[in-house]
Scaffold this motif. Structure first.
Motif, PDB file in Angstrom:
ATOM      1  N   LEU A  32       0.849  -1.182   0.000  1.00 15.02           N
ATOM      2  CA  LEU A  32       0.000   0.000   0.000  1.00 15.02           C
ATOM      3  C   LEU A  32       0.889   1.238   0.000  1.00 15.02           C
ATOM      4  N   VAL A  33       0.559   2.199  -0.850  1.00 14.41           N
ATOM      5  CA  VAL A  33       1.320   3.447  -0.933  1.00 14.41           C
ATOM      6  C   VAL A  33       0.363   4.610  -0.644  1.00 14.41           C
ATOM      7  N   VAL A  34       0.728   5.433   0.341  1.00  9.34           N
ATOM      8  CA  VAL A  34      -0.078   6.607   0.697  1.00  9.34           C
ATOM      9  C   VAL A  34       0.800   7.846   0.503  1.00  9.34           C
ATOM     10  N   PRO A  35       0.605   8.577  -0.612  1.00  7.53           N
ATOM     11  CA  PRO A  35       1.473   9.710  -0.913  1.00  7.53           C
ATOM     12  C   PRO A  35       1.566  10.759   0.197  1.00  7.53           C
ATOM     13  N   ASP A  94      -5.487  14.814   2.645  1.00  9.10           N
ATOM     14  CA  ASP A  94      -5.347  13.947   1.472  1.00  9.10           C
ATOM     15  C   ASP A  94      -5.225  12.494   1.930  1.00  9.10           C
ATOM     16  N   ARG A  95      -6.253  11.714   1.654  1.00  4.80           N
ATOM     17  CA  ARG A  95      -6.246  10.310   2.074  1.00  4.80           C
ATOM     18  C   ARG A  95      -6.185   9.362   0.860  1.00  4.80           C
ATOM     19  N   ASN A  96      -5.791   9.909  -0.284  1.00  6.33           N
ATOM     20  CA  ASN A  96      -5.641   9.073  -1.472  1.00  6.33           C
ATOM     21  C   ASN A  96      -4.546   8.042  -1.254  1.00  6.33           C
ATOM     22  N   ALA A  97      -4.735   6.878  -1.860  1.00 11.57           N
ATOM     23  CA  ALA A  97      -3.772   5.793  -1.702  1.00 11.57           C
ATOM     24  C   ALA A  97      -3.888   4.858  -2.893  1.00 11.57           C
ATOM     25  N   GLY A 110      -7.461   4.184  -4.640  1.00  6.93           N
ATOM     26  CA  GLY A 110      -8.564   4.308  -3.695  1.00  6.93           C
ATOM     27  C   GLY A 110      -8.238   5.365  -2.662  1.00  6.93           C
ATOM     28  N   GLU A 111      -8.887   5.257  -1.504  1.00  5.81           N
ATOM     29  CA  GLU A 111      -8.601   6.191  -0.410  1.00  5.81           C
ATOM     30  C   GLU A 111      -8.733   5.470   0.922  1.00  5.81           C
ATOM     31  N   PHE A 121      -9.337   0.342   2.934  1.00  9.62           N
ATOM     32  CA  PHE A 121      -9.105   0.776   1.558  1.00  9.62           C
ATOM     33  C   PHE A 121     -10.427   0.855   0.794  1.00  9.62           C
ATOM     34  N   PHE A 122     -10.886   2.087   0.569  1.00  8.23           N
ATOM     35  CA  PHE A 122     -12.173   2.351  -0.078  1.00  8.23           C
ATOM     36  C   PHE A 122     -11.959   2.575  -1.573  1.00  8.23           C
TER      37      PHE A 122
END
Length: 196
Positions: A75-78, A113-116, A140-141, A158-159
């Motif tokens: 999982l990558v969360v910028p 920012d919860r994009n992932a 996703g987010e 993970f949505f």
């Protein structure tokens, strides 16, 4: 008996089953790393998913003198510098899903920012060193609390906006339609026969 024997560099029964479902109908005989007691453990020293997959594929292929498929996923969360990234399975403790999810939520507590995205790189390698790499990504987010009972790892957080569900709220079939690993597997399936 087929001469197209391929080894999956993993002990994960779910992962091995995914590869078997794709490759057995195409005439491949698929084995997991657990079928070979003589295999020495592989230390993942890479700085990226691609490097780790390459390291695993090369080490196992050399030991067994067989074609091998290895993957590295995470999982990558910028917003938090790409964490947990290559450390996804051991972010807060080795394969401790509850602790990993808790650490992720804490890190994102004040993030707007919860994009992932989930990423998989697959590398298939022959003992000669000839290799083929493919990858898959699912955007996703990250939610503020877990939802759903299916899946594992970060799936409950993970949505997927296109589905209006977390991965843990999806059936295995739904998840396998869109997942990062499924995307990479489809790319591999398209190229493997020609590469072989």
């Amino acid at each position: 008996m087929t001469n197209k024997v391929i080894v999956i560099a993993s002990q994960n029964a779910n992962k091995i089953r995914e590869f078997q479902e794709m490759l057995v109908p195409k005439g491949y005989e698929v084995h997991g790393a657990g079928d070979f007691e003589e295999l020495a453990p592989v230390v993942e020293t890479g700085q990226s998913f691609a490097e780790n997959a390459q390291i695993k594929a090369q080490a196992v292929s050399q030991q067994l003198q067989q074609p091998v498929i290895a993957d590295d996923s995470g999982l990558v969360v910028p917003a938090i510098n790409g964490e947990p990234g290559i450390y996804s399975a051991r972010y807060a403790g080795d394969h401790d899903d509850v602790a990993n999810n808790a650490k992720l939520l804490k890190k994102l507590a004040h993030a707007d920012d919860r994009n992932a995205y989930f990423h998989t790189t697959l590398v298939v390698m022959k003992p000669t060193g000839e290799s083929l790499a493919v990858s898959g990504t699912l955007a996703g987010e990250i939610l503020t609390e877990p939802r759903g009972q299916n899946g594992f790892g970060y799936d409950p957080l993970f949505f997927v906006p296109a589905k209006q569900k977390t991965l843990a709220e999806m059936s295995a079939a739904e998840k396998n339609e869109i997942s990062h690993r499924a995307q990479a597997l489809r790319k591999l399936a398209d190229k493997l026969d020609q590469w072989w």
